[in-house]
Design an enzyme around this catalytic site. Structure first.
Site, short mmCIF file in Angstrom:
data_model
loop_
_atom_site.label_atom_id
_atom_site.label_comp_id
_atom_site.label_asym_id
_atom_site.label_seq_id
_atom_site.Cartn_x
_atom_site.Cartn_y
_atom_site.Cartn_z
N HIS A 226 7.90 -2.92 -3.59
CA HIS A 226 7.61 -3.59 -2.37
C HIS A 226 8.72 -4.14 -1.56
O HIS A 226 9.38 -4.83 -2.02
CB HIS A 226 6.61 -4.60 -2.91
CG HIS A 226 5.72 -5.33 -1.64
ND1 HIS A 226 5.12 -4.30 -0.83
CD2 HIS A 226 5.55 -6.47 -0.99
CE1 HIS A 226 4.47 -5.27 0.11
NE2 HIS A 226 4.71 -6.30 -0.02
N ASP B 114 0.65 -1.28 -0.08
CA ASP B 114 -0.01 0.03 0.14
C ASP B 114 0.89 1.39 0.11
O ASP B 114 0.33 2.34 0.37
CB ASP B 114 -0.91 0.17 1.06
CG ASP B 114 -0.31 -0.10 2.46
OD1 ASP B 114 0.96 -0.10 2.50
OD2 ASP B 114 -0.95 -0.01 3.66
N CYS C 249 4.73 -0.12 3.04
CA CYS C 249 5.30 -1.51 3.23
C CYS C 249 6.68 -1.37 4.02
O CYS C 249 7.05 -2.23 4.78
CB CYS C 249 5.26 -2.23 2.08
SG CYS C 249 6.00 -1.56 0.62
#
Length: 262
Positions: free
Chosen positions: A255, A72, A75
């Protein structure tokens, strides 16, 4: 006959609607922080990709588990906070040293010019989380780890921790602006970068965020970079350079997740 302008507007609206639906599905299907999972789950995820499979097998020689975080934009901060607190739960002396640092951090940010009314709630919740995972609480280390997982999957608590770590990171960038200015691409000033790319939620993190936060807290982080580079092994970077890592993360483009060494 519908005008071109109206058609483009309808297309834009449809794209936004689809994006919101995708985001909603991610939120509904992905916990903020998962349970520990065997590292082999990454092989299944990249089934048929020889390059990434070889790199995951290389990683498996060093790490046994992965803990996923929700993709989101928060992370890195969420993964860092969870992993670091999980480490502290098993190290009472380090836990209590960090608790003192965290308690004093609000006053330091106020000295740097952050408004106290902005900090109050976030710092209060941050300290509440730290106190809830105190290994000296009833139930000891095991209960503290259970509490950590529960708290980090409560959106309110979890997001407040992320916000406060973003503020600490921003404060360190301000404190050592001359040094960190060299890491910023383009014509942004440190102040503009802080307000646009560090303090707002859902903004992704880069090396500058990691270095500033780790330096502010005195914590070493090792990041394993899983990408499609030609090397058959993952690239490893320690932040700050030369420090002993306490937190281990895996980075895939855009991510971060948590790793557990063998």
């Amino acid at each position: 006959m519908e005008s071109v302008g109206n058609t483009n507007g309808n297309c834009d609206e449809l794209i936004l609607k689809q994006q919101r639906q995708i985001e909603k599905e991610i939120i509904e299907s992905t916990p903020l922080v998962s349970e520990e999972l065997p590292l082999a789950c990454l092989i299944a995820e990249y089934n048929g990709d020889a390059i990434l499979t070889a790199k995951i097998e290389d990683l498996a020689g060093k790490y046994k588990y992965i803990r996923r975080t929700r993709p989101d934009g928060n992370c890195f901060f969420r993964a860092f906070a969870y992993s670091y607190l999980e480490n502290l739960v098993s190290n009472r002396r380090a836990y209590h040293d960090f608790r003192i640092l965290a308690e004093n951090s609000k006053d330091k940010l106020i000295q740097l010019g952050f408004p106290s009314f902005t900090l109050e709630d976030f710092h209060g919740t941050f300290m509440d989380v730290i106190n809830r995972v105190n290994p000296d609480n009833v139930g000891g280390t095991l209960q503290a780890k259970n509490e950590l997982h529960c708290v980090f999957n409560d959106q309110g608590y979890s997001d407040y921790v992320v916000v406060y770590l973003r503020l600490i990171t921003s404060g360190k960038l301000q404190e050592n602006a001359e040094f960190y200015q060299h890491f910023i691409e383009g014509d942004l000033s440190i102040e503009e970068f802080r307000h646009q790319d560090v303090e707002p939620m859902f903004k992704e993190s880069d090396h500058i965020h990691i270095i500033a936060l780790c330096t502010a807290l005195g914590v070493g982080v090792r990041v394993e970079y899983l990408d499609r580079g030609e090397s058959g092994t993952v690239k490893t970077h320690d932040f700050p350079e030369g420090t002993q890592p306490m937190v281990y993360l895996i980075y895939r483009p855009g991510h971060y997740d948590i790793l557990y060494p063998n």
